[in-house]
Design a protein around this motif. Structure first.
Motif, PDB file in Angstrom:
ATOM      1  N   GLN A 193       0.826  -1.203   0.000  1.00 27.33           N
ATOM      2  CA  GLN A 193       0.000   0.000   0.000  1.00 27.33           C
ATOM      3  C   GLN A 193       0.860   1.252   0.000  1.00 27.33           C
ATOM      4  O   GLN A 193       0.542   2.240  -0.664  1.00 27.33           O
ATOM      5  CB  GLN A 193      -0.925  -0.002   1.217  1.00 27.33           C
ATOM      6  N   LYS A 205       2.454   1.683  -3.445  1.00 22.87           N
ATOM      7  CA  LYS A 205       1.485   2.105  -4.467  1.00 22.87           C
ATOM      8  C   LYS A 205       1.274   3.611  -4.480  1.00 22.87           C
ATOM      9  O   LYS A 205       0.664   4.148  -5.404  1.00 22.87           O
ATOM     10  CB  LYS A 205       0.144   1.397  -4.251  1.00 22.87           C
ATOM     11  N   ARG A 230       4.746   2.585  -8.174  1.00 24.04           N
ATOM     12  CA  ARG A 230       3.402   2.012  -8.072  1.00 24.04           C
ATOM     13  C   ARG A 230       2.998   1.207  -9.307  1.00 24.04           C
ATOM     14  O   ARG A 230       2.176   0.294  -9.220  1.00 24.04           O
ATOM     15  CB  ARG A 230       2.384   3.119  -7.831  1.00 24.04           C
ATOM     16  N   ALA A 283       1.402  -2.408  -9.161  1.00 22.24           N
ATOM     17  CA  ALA A 283       0.090  -2.631  -9.777  1.00 22.24           C
ATOM     18  C   ALA A 283       0.108  -3.833 -10.710  1.00 22.24           C
ATOM     19  O   ALA A 283      -0.837  -4.627 -10.736  1.00 22.24           O
ATOM     20  CB  ALA A 283      -0.350  -1.378 -10.540  1.00 22.24           C
TER      21      ALA A 283
END
Length: 309
Positions: A51, A54, A60, A64
């Motif tokens: 988290q 990201k 990120r 992803a």
């Protein structure tokens, strides 16, 4: 008119169905041989480290891709296992799973295999054009020429591969579900009623599609490769491998940017190359396929709403 603060959802075509993902869950809907729609739901396991990563630009994108590979593999496996099987025979799936205990898939896990498959595919897709471009060194001598011809070869391989696989009836149907997935997302974002008629009125293309991302890795990669030498060959190969995360990270940011400016008249053309590629990776869906896509999205909205309560 699209609402700026509307929740962002993503999706993926699977075998005879569509998967959608939100903040807390991923949901798939597939059409069984008896014409019934069946659902598969998975909670998204939130990792604090992931988290945090990201939220970091250029990092990120890699996160992803990893998460999409992991989540997508579960739903794709679910749909593949049930493809062409009568619901009455679902017990056979459980029996087969028992037989497969102790196999490589069991030890590594489908999620890890999905990530490894992506990495291997990316390496091959990156290195083959490098080696072929190197054989053309007598003709295209300069670093600039080498990078350009390498990128052209990579783009050519991508387009030829997608076109050839799209000719098979099986992949063509997957691409039709891909179109159905885009139409539902477009309808949702444009506040169009999620009815078959409303969804079918929408475009099968979408700026935030993974197909666009793949194309951007070719374009972005070319500009990044201009910054490193092409000789000797061993150094070029090492550079390409080390730069894979960089290319992915930058390409992801470009993809996000094209989505943000898609309603700006002058800037919307930036995302057009990705949309053009989607003319190959999506097909116009049937009403039955759109019905499955709508059912999947509505189930996701329901699941996430109930999860808040």
């Amino acid at each position: 008119m699209r609402e700026k603060n509307k929740a962002v959802y993503g999706g993926q075509a699977i075998v005879e169905g569509v998967m959608f993902g939100g903040k807390t869950h991923t949901v798939s809907a597939i059409r069984r041989t008896n014409e019934e729609i069946q659902y598969y739901e998975e909670p998204i396991h939130i990792n604090r480290t992931m988290q945090k990563l990201k939220k970091i630009p250029f990092v990120r994108g890699v996160v992803a891709i990893i998460q999409a590979s992991i989540n997508g593999s579960k739903h794709l496996n679910y749909s593949t296992e049930r493809y062409g099987i009568d619901p009455k025979d679902d017990e056979k799936i459980a029996i087969e799973r028992e037989k497969q205990k102790g196999t490589l898939a069991t030890y590594l896990g489908l999620s890890l295999l999905a990530v490894l498959s992506f990495i291997v595919g990316k390496v091959i897709f990156t290195l083959v054009p490098v080696l072929l471009a190197a054989t053309l060194k007598p003709i295209f001598e300069t670093d600039f020429q080498q990078v350009v011809i390498e990128s052209i070869l990579k783009l050519g391989f991508l387009l030829i591969y997608i076109y050839l696989v799209s000719l098979t009836p099986f992949i063509k149907r997957v691409f039709m579900y891909h179109g159905a997935e885009h139409k539902v997302i477009n309808a949702y974002e444009n506040n169009i009623p999620l009815t078959i008629e409303g969804v079918q009125s929408q475009s099968r293309l979408h700026y935030r599609c993974g197909s666009s991302f793949i194309l951007f890795t070719v374009i972005v990669g070319m500009f990044i490769y201009f910054l490193v030498p092409t000789s000797p060959l061993w150094l070029r190969i090492v550079d390409r491998l080390l730069l894979i995360p960089v290319v992915i990270g930058v390409s992801f940011e470009v993809l996000q940017l094209t989505n943000k400016v898609r309603n700006v008249p002058i800037l919307r053309w930036v995302g057009y190359p990705g949309l053009w590629l989607q003319l190959l990776t999506t097909k116009e869906p049937t009403d039955d396929q759109v019905e499955v896509s709508i059912a999947s999205f509505n189930r996701l909205l329901e699941v996430e709403k109930n999860n808040k309560n």
